[in-house]
Write a protein that holds these residues in place. Structure first.
Motif, PDB file in Angstrom:
ATOM      1  N   LEU A 394      38.844 -29.524 -44.272  1.00  0.00           N
ATOM      2  CA  LEU A 394      38.771 -28.595 -43.148  1.00  0.00           C
ATOM      3  C   LEU A 394      40.063 -27.802 -43.045  1.00  0.00           C
ATOM      4  N   GLU A 420      29.786 -20.940 -35.251  1.00  0.00           N
ATOM      5  CA  GLU A 420      29.436 -21.522 -36.540  1.00  0.00           C
ATOM      6  C   GLU A 420      30.704 -21.911 -37.299  1.00  0.00           C
ATOM      7  N   GLY A 421      30.708 -23.124 -37.838  1.00  0.00           N
ATOM      8  CA  GLY A 421      31.837 -23.578 -38.650  1.00  0.00           C
ATOM      9  C   GLY A 421      32.919 -24.301 -37.876  1.00  0.00           C
ATOM     10  N   VAL A 423      34.352 -27.306 -36.123  1.00  0.00           N
ATOM     11  CA  VAL A 423      34.117 -28.745 -36.045  1.00  0.00           C
ATOM     12  C   VAL A 423      34.713 -29.309 -34.761  1.00  0.00           C
ATOM     13  N   VAL A 438      38.021 -26.235 -38.654  1.00  0.00           N
ATOM     14  CA  VAL A 438      36.822 -25.498 -39.068  1.00  0.00           C
ATOM     15  C   VAL A 438      36.472 -25.796 -40.520  1.00  0.00           C
ATOM     16  N   ASP A 439      35.195 -25.511 -40.881  1.00  0.00           N
ATOM     17  CA  ASP A 439      34.779 -25.641 -42.272  1.00  0.00           C
ATOM     18  C   ASP A 439      34.665 -24.261 -42.907  1.00  0.00           C
ATOM     19  N   GLU A 440      34.048 -24.207 -44.104  1.00  0.00           N
ATOM     20  CA  GLU A 440      34.029 -22.953 -44.870  1.00  0.00           C
ATOM     21  C   GLU A 440      33.127 -21.880 -44.248  1.00  0.00           C
ATOM     22  N   HIS A 441      32.293 -22.246 -43.273  1.00  0.00           N
ATOM     23  CA  HIS A 441      31.389 -21.270 -42.651  1.00  0.00           C
ATOM     24  C   HIS A 441      32.035 -20.543 -41.474  1.00  0.00           C
ATOM     25  N   PHE A 442      33.260 -20.886 -41.158  1.00  0.00           N
ATOM     26  CA  PHE A 442      33.923 -20.321 -39.984  1.00  0.00           C
ATOM     27  C   PHE A 442      34.311 -18.858 -40.210  1.00  0.00           C
ATOM     28  N   ASP A 443      34.115 -18.031 -39.165  1.00  0.00           N
ATOM     29  CA  ASP A 443      34.511 -16.622 -39.189  1.00  0.00           C
ATOM     30  C   ASP A 443      35.624 -16.436 -38.148  1.00  0.00           C
TER      31      ASP A 443
END
Length: 455
Positions: A394, A420-421, A423, A438-443
């Motif tokens: 993360l 989204e993304g 955590v 956050v993970d890889e989907h975070f904007d």
């Protein structure tokens, strides 16, 4: 903007503070491979006092690391860093002019009182953007590793040409040069990064100690630096007994350290590819245990000792590089400063205990006993790793938050958590900051839109 993402100011911050940190750590490390060999003329010399002298700085560092970080938050980073470097230089002079081992111990303890690590890292955080902070910390970390390698080369050469006193005077000069860098090259911060990112908060220290994953890492860095210091009480004397004259020790140490860096790379690649940090962590521990077992069983074989030194540094380099990033991954969001405070204190306390244990064990049972005790401690650490979790990959962000009151802070935290993304999201009203994992989907742009600020 620089090609690596760092602005010109951030590059200046990274390399100037890395230089300050590196010069100071080099001054602490240079004594390790030479003191047992070049300090024999000192009044009161004994293996026990050699260990105490090598590790004395660790005790005062451990006691003052967190308080100095808190003082830097109150009175400013640069003034505290300058004071710390001055105290370090003063300790170097005390050790340099000492004619007894007790005077050297006093000087080393005084060196440790210049505990600037927390203040330097906090200043680096103050002067860099959140998204670039990891790169800056990595540059500082690499410089510390390089300074250790260089100390293994410079320490024996300096001691051979200028004696032990000359080595301490060189150390004092390095500290003064560090003060010049801070004064002339390090930019002045306009504001502070959030405390949770940089400085330890006393109320949270117990929570850090009680966290099972963080405890494993804190115990690990304690054992790692205990073993390192203990080994360097015994290894120089053992190498002389095996036939390597003290003037030639740098011919072994420096190439061995560089070779170990190269051998460490496959461990890193395997860990990243397999996404199994725990397994590579355990492999590094096994490599160090094999090295220590070889040192204990084949103390009279110079060839085996040379191979063992390379293996020892291979495991050490991987673990030393991995532990800080694991602390950052496992620590509760917004508590990185407190987690790193406990970690640094454990590291320096390990150095002190290693000197004490190494010197005492050498005096009682010789070098073989030191290596055997070190092996058992590494084995205990290996046992602790079985409860270790593989960290989830993360990213962490620290964003400015325009908050009006507690209700507003709760509302913003709720909105951030729903993105989204994300955590985990914590908003701290008192610091006007939002901490995100956050993970890889975070904007990132969506989070900034929620916060109504551009960082």
């Amino acid at each position: 903007m620089a090609s690596n993402g760092l602005s010109k100011t951030e590059q200046k911050v990274a390399y100037s503070l890395a230089s300050v940190f590196g010069l100071r750590m080099m001054g602490l490390f240079m004594i390790m491979p030479v003191f047992a060999l070049y300090g024999q003329h000192l009044e009161g010399f004994s293996p026990l006092w050699v260990g105490i002298a090598i590790g004395a700085y660790g005790l005062t560092q451990a006691l003052l690391q967190i308080p100095m970080g808190i003082l830097s938050d109150k009175y400013g980073r640069k003034p505290i860093i300058m004071i710390g470097l001055f105290i370090f230089a003063l300790g170097s002079l005390v050790a340099g002019y000492a004619d007894s081992i007790y005077g050297v111990v006093a000087g080393r303890a005084l060196q440790g009182m210049g505990a600037i690590a927390a203040a330097v890292l906090a200043l680096a955080a103050d002067l860099t953007r959140d998204e670039q902070r990891t790169k800056v910390m990595a540059i500082i970390g690499m410089c510390i590793g390089f300074s250790f390698a260089l100390s293994l080369l410079v320490g024996p050469i300096a001691a051979q040409n200028f004696g032990l006193s000359g080595l301490f005077f060189i150390t004092a000069g390095l500290a003064v040069f560090g003060m010049f860098i801070v004064k002339a090259l390090v930019p002045n911060p306009i504001g502070h990064a959030p405390k949770g990112d940089t400085v330890a908060i006393p109320a949270k220290l117990k929570r850090m100690l009680m966290d099972p994953q963080l405890f494993r890492l804190d115990a690990g860095i304690f054992i790692l630096h205990l073993v390192l210091t203990a080994v360097f009480v015994a290894l120089p004397l053992d190498l002389v007994d095996a036939g390597l004259v003290k003037e030639k020790h740098w011919v072994l140490y420096f190439p061995a350290f560089i070779a170990a860096f190269i051998l460490m790379v496959p461990l890193i690649i395997v860990g990243v590819k397999k996404k199994n940090t725990k397994a590579t962590f355990q492999i590094a521990l096994i490599i160090m245990m094999v090295a220590l077992a070889a040192m204990a069983l084949f103390a009279q074989s110079l060839t085996v000792l040379c191979i063992a030194v390379v293996l020892f540094f291979t495991g050490f380099n991987y673990l030393e590089a991995s532990l800080p990033s694991l602390i950052a991954k496992f620590c509760p969001i917004g508590d990185k400063g407190s987690a790193m405070g406990v970690y640094s204190t454990s590291q320096f306390l390990g150095a002190f205990c290693g000197g004490l244990l190494g010197g005492g064990a050498y005096q009682l049972v010789g070098a073989t006993g030191v290596f055997a005790v070190a092996f058992l401690l590494m084995l205990a650490w290996f046992g602790l790793t079985f409860g270790m979790e593989n960290p989830v990959l993360l990213k962490s962000y620290t964003l400015d938050a325009e908050l009006s009151d507690k209700e507003n802070a709760k509302q913003v935290a709720s909105q951030l958590s729903e993105l989204e993304g994300v955590v985990e999201a914590i908003v701290v009203l008192e610091e006007s900051v939002a901490y995100l994992k956050v993970d890889e989907h975070f904007d990132l742009s969506q989070a900034r839109a929620v916060l109504g600020s551009v960082n």
